[in-house]
Design a protein around this motif. Structure first.
Motif, PDB file in Angstrom:
ATOM      1  N   VAL A 137      37.476  39.068  50.326  1.00 42.50           N
ATOM      2  CA  VAL A 137      37.840  39.566  49.210  1.00 42.50           C
ATOM      3  C   VAL A 137      39.744  38.873  49.617  1.00 42.50           C
ATOM      4  O   VAL A 137      39.793  38.195  48.457  1.00 42.50           O
ATOM      5  CB  VAL A 137      38.632  40.849  49.525  1.00 42.50           C
ATOM      6  CG1 VAL A 137      39.290  41.141  48.597  1.00 42.50           C
ATOM      7  CG2 VAL A 137      36.621  41.839  49.990  1.00 42.50           C
ATOM      8  N   MET A 138      39.956  38.368  50.815  1.00 45.20           N
ATOM      9  CA  MET A 138      41.347  38.267  50.827  1.00 45.20           C
ATOM     10  C   MET A 138      41.286  37.043  49.843  1.00 45.20           C
ATOM     11  O   MET A 138      42.290  36.176  49.604  1.00 45.20           O
ATOM     12  CB  MET A 138      41.874  37.749  51.773  1.00 45.20           C
ATOM     13  CG  MET A 138      42.754  39.243  52.085  1.00 45.20           C
ATOM     14  SD  MET A 138      43.720  39.558  54.120  1.00 45.20           S
ATOM     15  CE  MET A 138      41.943  39.882  54.725  1.00 45.20           C
ATOM     16  N   ALA A 139      40.295  36.233  50.672  1.00 44.52           N
ATOM     17  CA  ALA A 139      40.423  34.604  50.231  1.00 44.52           C
ATOM     18  C   ALA A 139      40.318  34.350  48.732  1.00 44.52           C
ATOM     19  O   ALA A 139      40.511  33.667  47.847  1.00 44.52           O
ATOM     20  CB  ALA A 139      39.340  34.042  51.087  1.00 44.52           C
ATOM     21  N   LEU A 140      38.794  35.204  47.874  1.00 45.48           N
ATOM     22  CA  LEU A 140      38.819  35.006  46.681  1.00 45.48           C
ATOM     23  C   LEU A 140      40.180  35.407  45.766  1.00 45.48           C
ATOM     24  O   LEU A 140      40.219  35.159  44.634  1.00 45.48           O
ATOM     25  CB  LEU A 140      37.746  36.060  46.261  1.00 45.48           C
ATOM     26  CG  LEU A 140      36.467  35.455  46.936  1.00 45.48           C
ATOM     27  CD1 LEU A 140      35.225  36.455  45.878  1.00 45.48           C
ATOM     28  CD2 LEU A 140      36.560  33.600  46.628  1.00 45.48           C
ATOM     29  N   LYS A 141      40.643  36.945  46.409  1.00 45.95           N
ATOM     30  CA  LYS A 141      41.632  36.802  45.642  1.00 45.95           C
ATOM     31  C   LYS A 141      42.969  36.195  45.780  1.00 45.95           C
ATOM     32  O   LYS A 141      43.938  35.782  45.080  1.00 45.95           O
ATOM     33  CB  LYS A 141      42.189  38.629  45.992  1.00 45.95           C
ATOM     34  CG  LYS A 141      41.558  39.296  45.336  1.00 45.95           C
ATOM     35  CD  LYS A 141      41.723  41.165  46.213  1.00 45.95           C
ATOM     36  CE  LYS A 141      40.899  42.208  44.824  1.00 45.95           C
ATOM     37  NZ  LYS A 141      41.631  43.495  45.297  1.00 45.95           N
ATOM     38  N   SER A 142      43.527  35.439  47.367  1.00 49.11           N
ATOM     39  CA  SER A 142      44.790  34.496  46.824  1.00 49.11           C
ATOM     40  C   SER A 142      44.245  33.199  46.621  1.00 49.11           C
ATOM     41  O   SER A 142      45.203  32.698  46.522  1.00 49.11           O
ATOM     42  CB  SER A 142      44.584  34.863  48.451  1.00 49.11           C
ATOM     43  OG  SER A 142      43.988  33.787  49.260  1.00 49.11           O
ATOM     44  N   GLY A 143      42.888  32.809  46.483  1.00 51.62           N
ATOM     45  CA  GLY A 143      43.048  31.551  46.183  1.00 51.62           C
ATOM     46  C   GLY A 143      43.743  30.502  47.746  1.00 51.62           C
ATOM     47  O   GLY A 143      43.052  28.867  47.248  1.00 51.62           O
TER      48      GLY A 143
END
Length: 245
Positions: A137-143
């Motif tokens: 989730v953090m990887a996708l939301k932050s890029g």
């Protein structure tokens, strides 16, 4: 400020001298910008060995219990962890995962390094367990890219329950950054989050060479503790106490 005193003056030199960790793939950690370093978690020492060898400051999400101890010792421990760049996260209740994600995104939003252990807890037996999807989730939301990391030898140096580590060869391996931009906007898709997390765990597994268990570490540990308790109770029932006069 105290973070850098620990890193360069107090704790860092001592750890590097005592363990002489072998570092591999450090070039994969970017010199600037947001990035997630996702690693296995074998020992309490992991929190300090990785920051000691990285050029940049890294912030870890740590369990809230480190910050809530009673008395003077508890306050000193909490102050130490905050100074060492740890952020407390309450792992109990339904909102625990969301709280961790909010804190992690806050770090990444400042273009900093975020350290996370996808297993959610230390391995109790040295094996690598199933990862939780918060890292995806953090990887996708932050890029932000995800750099897999493997701690090797820290379980033998300081297994769970051992307060003072013993000298043992340690290696820290960083893998090539993982880019998940192809899944942009799909952070609510459970299958996508699972696939990303499994890819991250496979990268860690490739670096560490651990045995993999397709089960959450906390669940496996609870099951083993329950089985041990049941076995102890069964042994006790076979040898009843003699009546006393």
């Amino acid at each position: 400020m105290f973070y850098y005193v620990l890193k360069y003056v107090l704790l860092g030199p001592l750890l590097r001298l005592a363990f002489r960790p072998r570092i591999e793939g450090l070039e994969h950690v970017p010199d600037s910008g947001a990035a997630i370093i996702a690693g296995n978690h074998l020992s309490f020492s992991d929190h300090f060995l990785m920051p000691a060898i990285l050029k940049r400051r890294i912030t870890f999400l740590a369990k809230a219990e480190y910050f809530t101890g009673p008395g003077l010792k508890g306050r000193l421990t909490a102050a130490f962890f905050r100074s060492a760049g740890q952020i407390p996260v309450d792992r109990s209740g339904k909102e625990a995962g969301q709280a961790a994600i909010r804190e992690g995104l806050g770090v990444l939003g400042k273009d900093e390094l975020l350290g996370i252990y996808p297993e959610g807890t230390r391995s109790h037996d040295g094996r690598l367990y199933k990862g939780k999807v918060g890292v995806a989730v953090m990887a996708l939301k932050s890029g932000a890219p995800v750099i897999p990391c493997a701690m090797i030898g820290t379980f033998e140096a300081q297994p769970p329950g051992k307060k003072i580590p013993t000298l043992h060869p340690v290696a820290i391996r960083f893998g090539e950054p993982l880019d998940f931009s192809r899944y942009l906007g799909m952070e609510n898709e459970k299958a996508v989050l699972r696939a990303i997390t499994d890819e991250i765990m496979y990268a860690i597994l490739t670096l560490s060479g651990q045995e993999y268990v397709d089960q959450y570490a906390a669940v496996a540990k609870a099951e083993e503790q329950a089985a041990a308790k049941a076995a102890k109770a069964e042994r006790g029932s076979k040898f009843p106490r003699l009546p006393t006069r």
